[in-house]
Design a protein around this motif. Structure first.
Motif, PDB file in Angstrom:
ATOM      1  N   LYS A 196       0.831  -1.204   0.000  1.00 45.73           N
ATOM      2  CA  LYS A 196       0.000   0.000   0.000  1.00 45.73           C
ATOM      3  C   LYS A 196       0.863   1.249   0.000  1.00 45.73           C
ATOM      4  O   LYS A 196       0.617   2.216  -0.726  1.00 45.73           O
ATOM      5  CB  LYS A 196      -0.900  -0.003   1.246  1.00 45.73           C
ATOM      6  N   LEU A 197       1.879   1.186   0.830  1.00 47.45           N
ATOM      7  CA  LEU A 197       2.794   2.321   0.935  1.00 47.45           C
ATOM      8  C   LEU A 197       3.467   2.588  -0.395  1.00 47.45           C
ATOM      9  O   LEU A 197       3.544   3.732  -0.869  1.00 47.45           O
ATOM     10  CB  LEU A 197       3.839   2.008   2.006  1.00 47.45           C
ATOM     11  N   ASP A 198       3.926   1.496  -1.021  1.00 50.41           N
ATOM     12  CA  ASP A 198       4.575   1.638  -2.319  1.00 50.41           C
ATOM     13  C   ASP A 198       3.621   2.248  -3.339  1.00 50.41           C
ATOM     14  O   ASP A 198       4.009   3.101  -4.146  1.00 50.41           O
ATOM     15  CB  ASP A 198       5.068   0.266  -2.809  1.00 50.41           C
ATOM     16  N   GLU A 199       2.385   1.742  -3.276  1.00 47.29           N
ATOM     17  CA  GLU A 199       1.373   2.260  -4.208  1.00 47.29           C
ATOM     18  C   GLU A 199       1.183   3.760  -4.056  1.00 47.29           C
ATOM     19  O   GLU A 199       1.172   4.502  -5.047  1.00 47.29           O
ATOM     20  CB  GLU A 199       0.036   1.554  -3.947  1.00 47.29           C
ATOM     21  N   THR A 200       0.999   4.165  -2.820  1.00 46.82           N
ATOM     22  CA  THR A 200       0.796   5.606  -2.585  1.00 46.82           C
ATOM     23  C   THR A 200       2.007   6.405  -3.022  1.00 46.82           C
ATOM     24  O   THR A 200       1.869   7.481  -3.599  1.00 46.82           O
ATOM     25  CB  THR A 200       0.516   5.883  -1.096  1.00 46.82           C
ATOM     26  N   LYS A 201       3.176   5.827  -2.748  1.00 48.81           N
ATOM     27  CA  LYS A 201       4.398   6.509  -3.189  1.00 48.81           C
ATOM     28  C   LYS A 201       4.390   6.700  -4.691  1.00 48.81           C
ATOM     29  O   LYS A 201       4.638   7.795  -5.217  1.00 48.81           O
ATOM     30  CB  LYS A 201       5.620   5.662  -2.796  1.00 48.81           C
TER      31      LYS A 201
END
Lengths: 193, 196
Positions: B148-153
Protein backbone atom coordinates in the motif's frame (compact mmCIF):
# COMPACT_ATOMS: atom_id res chain seq x y z
CA UNK A 1 10.11 -50.61 58.46
CA UNK A 2 6.83 -51.26 56.73
CA UNK A 3 5.28 -51.78 53.32
CA UNK A 4 3.65 -48.95 51.43
CA UNK A 5 -0.09 -48.38 51.46
CA UNK A 6 -2.07 -48.18 48.26
CA UNK A 7 -2.03 -44.38 48.20
CA UNK A 8 1.66 -44.24 48.91
CA UNK A 9 2.44 -46.74 46.16
CA UNK A 10 0.37 -44.70 43.75
CA UNK A 11 2.12 -41.43 44.52
CA UNK A 12 5.49 -43.12 44.28
CA UNK A 13 4.70 -44.57 40.86
CA UNK A 14 3.32 -41.23 39.69
CA UNK A 15 6.55 -39.56 40.62
CA UNK A 16 8.63 -42.22 38.91
CA UNK A 17 6.41 -42.23 35.82
CA UNK A 18 7.22 -38.53 35.37
CA UNK A 19 10.69 -39.53 34.31
CA UNK A 20 10.32 -43.00 32.93
CA UNK A 21 8.59 -44.64 30.04
CA UNK A 22 6.60 -47.84 29.82
CA UNK A 23 9.61 -49.92 30.85
CA UNK A 24 8.92 -48.98 34.46
CA UNK A 25 6.96 -52.20 34.90
CA UNK A 26 10.25 -54.07 34.75
CA UNK A 27 11.05 -52.42 38.06
CA UNK A 28 8.77 -54.74 40.00
CA UNK A 29 8.93 -57.75 37.70
CA UNK A 30 10.19 -60.98 39.29
CA UNK A 31 13.81 -61.83 38.59
CA UNK A 32 13.00 -65.18 36.94
CA UNK A 33 10.01 -67.32 35.98
CA UNK A 34 10.02 -69.65 38.95
CA UNK A 35 6.95 -69.42 41.23
CA UNK A 36 8.89 -68.28 44.30
CA UNK A 37 11.18 -65.97 42.40
CA UNK A 38 12.75 -63.06 44.20
CA UNK A 39 11.47 -59.62 43.26
CA UNK A 40 11.98 -56.01 44.18
CA UNK A 41 9.63 -54.35 46.65
CA UNK A 42 9.25 -50.95 48.27
CA UNK A 43 9.80 -50.49 51.98
CA UNK A 44 9.31 -47.43 54.13
CA UNK A 45 11.64 -46.83 57.05
CA UNK A 46 11.25 -43.57 58.99
CA UNK A 47 11.07 -40.87 56.30
CA UNK A 48 12.51 -42.80 53.37
CA UNK A 49 11.25 -45.24 50.80
CA UNK A 50 13.65 -47.96 49.71
CA UNK A 51 13.66 -50.13 46.62
CA UNK A 52 14.93 -53.45 47.81
CA UNK A 53 14.94 -57.17 47.06
CA UNK A 54 12.18 -58.99 48.92
CA UNK A 55 14.64 -61.50 50.37
CA UNK A 56 16.82 -58.68 51.72
CA UNK A 57 13.78 -56.86 53.10
CA UNK A 58 12.73 -60.01 54.92
CA UNK A 59 16.19 -60.36 56.42
CA UNK A 60 16.09 -56.71 57.47
CA UNK A 61 13.03 -57.31 59.64
CA UNK A 62 15.40 -58.71 62.26
CA UNK A 63 16.90 -55.24 62.72
CA UNK A 64 14.98 -52.65 64.69
CA UNK A 65 13.77 -49.51 62.95
CA UNK A 66 16.12 -47.20 64.80
CA UNK A 67 19.17 -49.32 64.14
CA UNK A 68 18.43 -49.77 60.45
CA UNK A 69 20.44 -47.08 58.69
CA UNK A 70 19.66 -47.92 55.10
CA UNK A 71 18.84 -50.83 52.83
CA UNK A 72 18.54 -51.28 49.10
CA UNK A 73 18.25 -48.11 47.05
CA UNK A 74 16.71 -45.04 48.63
CA UNK A 75 14.14 -43.68 46.21
CA UNK A 76 12.55 -40.80 47.99
CA UNK A 77 12.55 -38.65 51.10
CA UNK A 78 9.49 -37.05 52.62
CA UNK A 79 9.40 -33.33 53.06
CA UNK A 80 7.54 -33.64 56.35
CA UNK A 81 8.38 -36.96 57.98
CA UNK A 82 5.47 -38.99 59.22
CA UNK A 83 2.92 -37.03 57.29
CA UNK A 84 3.21 -38.86 54.01
CA UNK A 85 -0.35 -40.05 53.80
CA UNK A 86 -1.69 -36.60 54.66
CA UNK A 87 0.47 -34.26 52.63
CA UNK A 88 2.08 -36.63 50.14
CA UNK A 89 4.94 -34.21 49.77
CA UNK A 90 8.20 -35.92 49.03
CA UNK A 91 11.05 -35.67 46.59
CA UNK A 92 12.98 -38.21 44.63
CA UNK A 93 16.43 -38.73 46.03
CA UNK A 94 19.61 -38.53 43.98
CA UNK A 95 20.25 -42.19 44.82
CA UNK A 96 17.27 -43.04 42.58
CA UNK A 97 19.22 -41.75 39.57
CA UNK A 98 20.48 -45.16 38.32
CA UNK A 99 16.90 -46.44 38.20
CA UNK A 100 15.58 -43.33 36.48
CA UNK A 101 18.47 -43.30 34.01
CA UNK A 102 17.81 -46.90 33.09
CA UNK A 103 14.16 -46.30 32.26
CA UNK A 104 14.28 -42.63 31.22
CA UNK A 105 11.74 -41.40 28.70
CA UNK A 106 13.20 -37.98 27.95
CA UNK A 107 16.89 -37.21 28.06
CA UNK A 108 19.02 -34.10 27.96
CA UNK A 109 22.73 -34.16 27.19
CA UNK A 110 24.81 -31.24 28.38
CA UNK A 111 28.10 -30.04 26.97
CA UNK A 112 31.32 -30.32 29.01
CA UNK A 113 31.21 -26.58 29.81
CA UNK A 114 27.76 -27.03 31.35
CA UNK A 115 28.63 -30.01 33.56
CA UNK A 116 30.12 -28.11 36.46
CA UNK A 117 27.39 -25.46 36.69
CA UNK A 118 24.83 -28.25 36.82
CA UNK A 119 26.76 -30.31 39.36
CA UNK A 120 27.03 -27.26 41.59
CA UNK A 121 23.25 -27.07 41.75
CA UNK A 122 22.45 -24.74 38.88
CA UNK A 123 19.68 -25.07 36.33
CA UNK A 124 20.51 -25.99 32.75
CA UNK A 125 20.67 -23.06 30.33
CA UNK A 126 20.20 -23.42 26.62
CA UNK A 127 23.83 -22.62 25.83
CA UNK A 128 24.91 -25.75 27.71
CA UNK A 129 22.58 -28.16 25.97
CA UNK A 130 24.32 -30.53 23.61
CA UNK A 131 21.40 -32.74 22.61
CA UNK A 132 17.78 -33.05 23.62
CA UNK A 133 15.08 -35.70 23.11
CA UNK A 134 12.64 -34.62 20.45
CA UNK A 135 9.00 -33.78 21.14
CA UNK A 136 9.47 -33.18 24.84
CA UNK A 137 6.68 -31.15 26.45
CA UNK A 138 7.27 -28.50 29.08
CA UNK A 139 7.19 -29.30 32.81
CA UNK A 140 8.13 -32.88 32.13
CA UNK A 141 10.63 -34.91 34.12
CA UNK A 142 13.90 -35.34 32.29
CA UNK A 143 17.18 -37.11 33.04
CA UNK A 144 20.36 -35.12 32.47
CA UNK A 145 23.45 -36.81 30.99
CA UNK A 146 26.85 -35.55 29.97
CA UNK A 147 27.99 -36.02 26.40
CA UNK A 148 29.55 -39.39 27.22
CA UNK A 149 26.15 -40.70 28.41
CA UNK A 150 26.89 -40.63 32.14
CA UNK A 151 23.79 -39.65 34.11
CA UNK A 152 24.46 -36.51 36.16
CA UNK A 153 21.06 -35.81 37.64
CA UNK A 154 17.47 -35.09 36.81
CA UNK A 155 15.15 -32.15 36.54
CA UNK A 156 12.01 -30.72 34.99
CA UNK A 157 11.87 -29.07 31.59
CA UNK A 158 11.14 -25.36 31.61
CA UNK A 159 10.13 -25.22 27.95
CA UNK A 160 9.04 -27.68 25.33
CA UNK A 161 11.60 -28.60 22.68
CA UNK A 162 9.93 -26.39 20.09
CA UNK A 163 9.81 -23.39 22.41
CA UNK A 164 13.40 -23.91 23.54
CA UNK A 165 14.61 -23.54 19.96
CA UNK A 166 13.54 -19.91 19.97
CA UNK A 167 15.01 -19.27 23.41
CA UNK A 168 18.11 -17.09 23.89
CA UNK A 169 21.31 -18.87 25.01
CA UNK A 170 21.02 -17.77 28.64
CA UNK A 171 17.40 -18.93 28.95
CA UNK A 172 16.71 -21.77 31.39
CA UNK A 173 15.78 -24.98 29.67
CA UNK A 174 15.61 -27.40 32.62
CA UNK A 175 15.06 -26.83 36.33
CA UNK A 176 17.39 -28.96 38.44
CA UNK A 177 15.83 -31.31 40.96
CA UNK A 178 18.76 -33.47 41.94
CA UNK A 179 22.34 -33.78 40.77
CA UNK A 180 25.36 -35.93 41.59
CA UNK A 181 26.97 -32.99 43.38
CA UNK A 182 24.62 -33.75 46.26
CA UNK A 183 26.78 -36.74 47.14
CA UNK A 184 29.37 -34.20 48.29
CA UNK A 185 27.21 -31.23 49.23
CA UNK A 186 24.72 -33.22 51.33
CA UNK A 187 27.15 -35.85 52.52
CA UNK A 188 25.98 -35.55 56.14
CA UNK A 189 22.31 -36.13 55.48
CA UNK A 190 22.51 -38.36 52.44
CA UNK A 191 22.09 -41.69 54.19
CA UNK A 192 20.81 -40.56 57.55
CA UNK A 193 18.33 -37.84 58.23
CA UNK B 1 1.11 -45.58 115.82
CA UNK B 2 1.78 -43.48 112.75
CA UNK B 3 -1.01 -44.84 110.54
CA UNK B 4 -3.62 -44.35 113.24
CA UNK B 5 -2.56 -40.72 113.60
CA UNK B 6 -2.82 -40.00 109.93
CA UNK B 7 -6.24 -41.52 109.82
CA UNK B 8 -7.45 -39.21 112.53
CA UNK B 9 -6.03 -36.20 110.70
CA UNK B 10 -7.78 -37.14 107.47
CA UNK B 11 -11.05 -37.59 109.28
CA UNK B 12 -10.67 -34.22 110.95
CA UNK B 13 -10.51 -32.57 107.53
CA UNK B 14 -13.51 -34.46 106.42
CA UNK B 15 -15.47 -33.48 109.51
CA UNK B 16 -14.62 -29.81 109.05
CA UNK B 17 -16.06 -29.90 105.56
CA UNK B 18 -19.08 -31.95 106.36
CA UNK B 19 -20.15 -30.31 109.61
CA UNK B 20 -19.99 -30.65 113.40
CA UNK B 21 -22.87 -33.04 113.87
CA UNK B 22 -21.37 -35.73 111.64
CA UNK B 23 -17.88 -35.35 113.12
CA UNK B 24 -18.72 -37.46 116.10
CA UNK B 25 -19.89 -40.35 114.03
CA UNK B 26 -16.88 -40.10 111.74
CA UNK B 27 -14.49 -40.16 114.69
CA UNK B 28 -16.02 -43.36 115.84
CA UNK B 29 -15.76 -44.90 112.40
CA UNK B 30 -11.99 -45.19 111.83
CA UNK B 31 -11.39 -46.96 115.13
CA UNK B 32 -13.12 -50.02 113.65
CA UNK B 33 -12.88 -49.72 109.89
CA UNK B 34 -14.18 -53.25 109.28
CA UNK B 35 -17.55 -52.39 110.62
CA UNK B 36 -17.76 -49.37 108.37
CA UNK B 37 -17.03 -51.38 105.26
CA UNK B 38 -19.65 -53.89 106.23
CA UNK B 39 -22.18 -51.15 106.64
CA UNK B 40 -21.36 -49.47 103.34
CA UNK B 41 -21.50 -52.60 101.19
CA UNK B 42 -25.06 -53.70 101.78
CA UNK B 43 -26.39 -50.16 101.69
CA UNK B 44 -24.99 -49.54 98.24
CA UNK B 45 -26.26 -52.80 96.85
CA UNK B 46 -29.66 -52.14 98.26
CA UNK B 47 -29.71 -48.75 96.64
CA UNK B 48 -28.66 -50.10 93.24
CA UNK B 49 -31.22 -52.82 93.42
CA UNK B 50 -33.86 -50.33 94.46
CA UNK B 51 -33.07 -48.14 91.49
CA UNK B 52 -32.74 -50.94 88.99
CA UNK B 53 -36.06 -52.57 89.58
CA UNK B 54 -38.22 -49.57 88.77
CA UNK B 55 -35.94 -48.72 85.85
CA UNK B 56 -36.31 -52.18 84.39
CA UNK B 57 -40.05 -52.07 84.90
CA UNK B 58 -40.22 -48.77 83.08
CA UNK B 59 -38.16 -50.15 80.22
CA UNK B 60 -40.39 -53.17 79.98
CA UNK B 61 -43.43 -50.98 79.93
CA UNK B 62 -42.14 -48.66 77.24
CA UNK B 63 -40.38 -51.27 75.10
CA UNK B 64 -39.05 -48.64 72.76
CA UNK B 65 -35.37 -49.51 72.55
CA UNK B 66 -33.58 -52.76 73.07
CA UNK B 67 -30.06 -52.89 74.40
CA UNK B 68 -28.72 -53.88 71.01
CA UNK B 69 -30.32 -50.89 69.38
CA UNK B 70 -28.71 -48.55 71.89
CA UNK B 71 -25.30 -50.09 71.24
CA UNK B 72 -24.71 -50.85 74.93
CA UNK B 73 -22.42 -53.79 75.56
CA UNK B 74 -24.34 -56.85 76.73
CA UNK B 75 -22.30 -57.38 79.86
CA UNK B 76 -21.80 -54.29 81.90
CA UNK B 77 -18.03 -54.66 82.05
CA UNK B 78 -15.32 -52.08 81.93
CA UNK B 79 -13.45 -52.26 78.63
CA UNK B 80 -10.08 -50.57 78.24
CA UNK B 81 -9.89 -47.70 75.75
CA UNK B 82 -7.44 -49.43 73.42
CA UNK B 83 -9.53 -52.58 73.09
CA UNK B 84 -12.71 -50.92 71.88
CA UNK B 85 -12.84 -50.60 68.11
CA UNK B 86 -14.28 -47.33 66.81
CA UNK B 87 -17.39 -47.72 64.70
CA UNK B 88 -17.20 -46.91 60.99
CA UNK B 89 -13.47 -46.39 61.00
CA UNK B 90 -10.87 -48.45 59.24
CA UNK B 91 -8.85 -50.65 61.53
CA UNK B 92 -5.44 -49.77 60.13
CA UNK B 93 -3.36 -49.13 57.04
CA UNK B 94 -3.97 -51.39 54.08
CA UNK B 95 -0.60 -52.38 52.72
CA UNK B 96 0.08 -53.24 49.13
CA UNK B 97 2.86 -55.69 48.62
CA UNK B 98 1.65 -58.44 46.31
CA UNK B 99 2.83 -58.35 42.74
CA UNK B 100 -0.61 -58.24 41.14
CA UNK B 101 -1.97 -55.21 42.93
CA UNK B 102 1.31 -53.37 42.45
CA UNK B 103 1.30 -54.00 38.74
CA UNK B 104 -2.33 -52.88 38.45
CA UNK B 105 -1.56 -49.65 40.29
CA UNK B 106 1.49 -49.15 38.09
CA UNK B 107 -0.51 -49.79 34.92
CA UNK B 108 -3.17 -47.32 36.01
CA UNK B 109 -0.62 -44.65 36.84
CA UNK B 110 1.24 -45.20 33.59
CA UNK B 111 -1.93 -44.98 31.53
CA UNK B 112 -2.77 -41.71 33.29
CA UNK B 113 0.70 -40.33 32.66
CA UNK B 114 0.66 -41.43 29.02
CA UNK B 115 -2.62 -39.65 28.51
CA UNK B 116 -1.33 -36.59 30.28
CA UNK B 117 1.82 -36.41 28.19
CA UNK B 118 -0.09 -37.04 25.00
CA UNK B 119 -2.58 -34.30 25.77
CA UNK B 120 0.32 -32.00 26.59
CA UNK B 121 1.94 -32.81 23.27
CA UNK B 122 -1.30 -32.28 21.36
CA UNK B 123 -1.82 -28.98 23.14
CA UNK B 124 1.75 -27.92 22.38
CA UNK B 125 1.33 -28.82 18.73
CA UNK B 126 -1.92 -26.91 18.50
CA UNK B 127 -0.36 -23.90 20.14
CA UNK B 128 2.54 -24.14 17.73
CA UNK B 129 0.14 -24.27 14.77
CA UNK B 130 -1.75 -21.25 16.07
CA UNK B 131 1.48 -19.35 16.54
CA UNK B 132 2.61 -20.25 13.04
CA UNK B 133 -0.72 -19.14 11.58
CA UNK B 134 -0.49 -15.86 13.48
CA UNK B 135 3.04 -15.29 12.29
CA UNK B 136 2.05 -15.91 8.68
CA UNK B 137 -0.92 -13.58 9.08
CA UNK B 138 1.26 -10.86 10.56
CA UNK B 139 3.73 -11.26 7.71
CA UNK B 140 0.92 -10.95 5.21
CA UNK B 141 -0.34 -7.81 6.86
CA UNK B 142 3.16 -6.36 6.79
CA UNK B 143 3.47 -7.10 3.11
CA UNK B 144 0.08 -5.59 2.43
CA UNK B 145 1.05 -2.47 4.30
CA UNK B 146 4.27 -2.24 2.38
CA UNK B 147 2.48 -2.73 -0.91
CA UNK B 148 0.00 0.00 0.00
CA UNK B 149 2.79 2.32 0.94
CA UNK B 150 4.57 1.64 -2.32
CA UNK B 151 1.37 2.26 -4.21
CA UNK B 152 0.80 5.61 -2.58
CA UNK B 153 4.40 6.51 -3.19
CA UNK B 154 4.05 5.62 -6.84
CA UNK B 155 0.81 7.50 -7.20
CA UNK B 156 2.31 10.58 -5.60
CA UNK B 157 5.31 10.39 -7.90
CA UNK B 158 3.04 10.11 -10.92
CA UNK B 159 0.95 13.01 -9.71
CA UNK B 160 4.03 15.12 -9.32
CA UNK B 161 5.21 14.22 -12.81
CA UNK B 162 1.80 15.11 -14.17
CA UNK B 163 1.77 18.45 -12.47
CA UNK B 164 5.23 19.18 -13.75
CA UNK B 165 4.23 18.33 -17.29
CA UNK B 166 0.69 19.68 -17.49
CA UNK B 167 0.27 22.89 -15.52
CA UNK B 168 2.91 25.34 -14.57
CA UNK B 169 0.38 28.13 -14.20
CA UNK B 170 -2.03 26.35 -11.89
CA UNK B 171 -2.56 28.19 -8.60
CA UNK B 172 -5.25 25.97 -7.12
CA UNK B 173 -3.27 23.53 -4.88
CA UNK B 174 -0.65 24.63 -2.40
CA UNK B 175 1.44 21.53 -2.98
CA UNK B 176 1.49 22.02 -6.68
CA UNK B 177 2.56 25.54 -6.14
CA UNK B 178 5.37 24.46 -3.92
CA UNK B 179 6.39 21.69 -6.26
CA UNK B 180 6.47 24.04 -9.20
CA UNK B 181 8.35 26.70 -7.27
CA UNK B 182 11.87 25.47 -8.04
CA UNK B 183 13.87 26.28 -4.89
CA UNK B 184 11.01 25.43 -2.54
CA UNK B 185 10.58 21.96 -4.00
CA UNK B 186 12.92 20.41 -1.45
CA UNK B 187 10.70 21.57 1.40
CA UNK B 188 7.69 19.96 -0.21
CA UNK B 189 9.57 16.71 -0.50
CA UNK B 190 10.39 16.72 3.15
CA UNK B 191 6.79 17.24 4.07
CA UNK B 192 5.70 14.41 1.91
CA UNK B 193 8.15 12.01 3.52
CA UNK B 194 7.10 12.92 7.03
CA UNK B 195 3.48 12.47 6.08
CA UNK B 196 4.10 9.03 4.60
Amino acid sequence: MRQLTEQETKTLFEKLANYTGSSLKNLIAPLDDSPDADRYVFRLNRDRVYYVLLSVANLATSISRDNLGSLGICLEIFASPGKFSKTGKFRLHITALPILAEHARYKLWIKPNGEMPFLYGGNVVKAHVGRWSDDCPSHQGIVVYNMSDTPLGFGVTARSTAEARRLDPTGIVCFRQADCGEYLRDEDTLFAS
Amino acid sequence: MAPSRTRTIKNKHATNKSGISSSKSSKGGPSDGIVKSKRKGPVLSKQVKGKNIPDLLKKKKKKVYTEKELGIPELNMITPVGVTKPKGKKKGKVFVDDKESMTTILAMVQADKEGEIESKMIKARQMEEIREARRIEAEKKEEEKKAKLDETKESLRRKRKRTKHSSENDDGDGIKEVASAGTKATKAKKKRVSFA
